[in-house]
Design a protein around this motif. Structure first.
Motif, mmCIF file in Angstrom:
data_model
loop_
_atom_site.group_PDB
_atom_site.id
_atom_site.type_symbol
_atom_site.label_atom_id
_atom_site.label_comp_id
_atom_site.label_asym_id
_atom_site.label_seq_id
_atom_site.Cartn_x
_atom_site.Cartn_y
_atom_site.Cartn_z
ATOM 1 N N LEU A 43 30.059 45.964 40.020
ATOM 2 C CA LEU A 43 31.044 44.733 39.987
ATOM 3 C C LEU A 43 31.577 44.574 41.437
ATOM 4 N N PRO A 44 32.022 43.160 41.963
ATOM 5 C CA PRO A 44 32.501 43.124 42.935
ATOM 6 C C PRO A 44 33.946 43.751 43.387
ATOM 7 N N SER A 45 34.072 44.228 44.531
ATOM 8 C CA SER A 45 35.166 45.015 45.024
ATOM 9 C C SER A 45 36.656 44.008 44.666
ATOM 10 N N LYS A 46 37.561 44.934 44.197
ATOM 11 C CA LYS A 46 38.669 44.348 43.886
ATOM 12 C C LYS A 46 39.556 44.225 45.137
ATOM 13 N N PRO A 47 40.206 42.971 45.216
ATOM 14 C CA PRO A 47 40.905 42.824 46.410
ATOM 15 C C PRO A 47 42.317 43.826 46.201
ATOM 16 N N ALA A 48 42.776 44.261 47.447
ATOM 17 C CA ALA A 48 44.064 45.132 47.441
ATOM 18 C C ALA A 48 45.177 44.183 47.052
ATOM 19 N N ARG A 49 46.192 44.820 46.499
ATOM 20 C CA ARG A 49 47.294 44.090 45.867
ATOM 21 C C ARG A 49 48.453 44.412 46.948
ATOM 22 N N ALA A 50 49.368 43.295 46.957
ATOM 23 C CA ALA A 50 50.566 43.616 47.969
ATOM 24 C C ALA A 50 51.604 44.651 47.163
ATOM 25 N N PRO A 51 52.070 45.481 48.043
ATOM 26 C CA PRO A 51 53.175 46.404 47.283
ATOM 27 C C PRO A 51 54.237 45.573 46.523
ATOM 28 N N ALA A 52 54.500 46.118 45.354
ATOM 29 C CA ALA A 52 55.761 45.551 44.670
ATOM 30 C C ALA A 52 57.104 45.619 45.293
ATOM 31 N N THR A 53 57.773 44.655 45.257
ATOM 32 C CA THR A 53 59.275 44.678 46.149
ATOM 33 C C THR A 53 60.341 44.610 45.108
#
Length: 54
Positions: A43-53
């Motif tokens: 599967l394609p790499s999963k993009p990093a998510r921004a940290p929750a605020t």
């Protein structure tokens, strides 16, 4: 299907706190399945998510 006894579990994927909040993932079981036709696909790499605020 046969249940397996697991003595230790580690996962660099699920232990990545930038993807999963600490304590949000819990191992529940391991099963041995035999005689099942299957194929593995990359599967394609999963993009990093921004940290929750807060």
């Amino acid at each position: 299907m046969q249940p397996l006894t697991v003595s230790a579990v580690t996962s660099s994927f699920f232990e990545d706190e930038s993807q999963f909040a600490k304590g949000s993932i819990k191992f529940d079981n391991a099963l041995l399945m035999t005689g099942i036709e299957h194929e593995w696909h990359t599967l394609p790499s999963k993009p990093a998510r921004a940290p929750a605020t807060a």
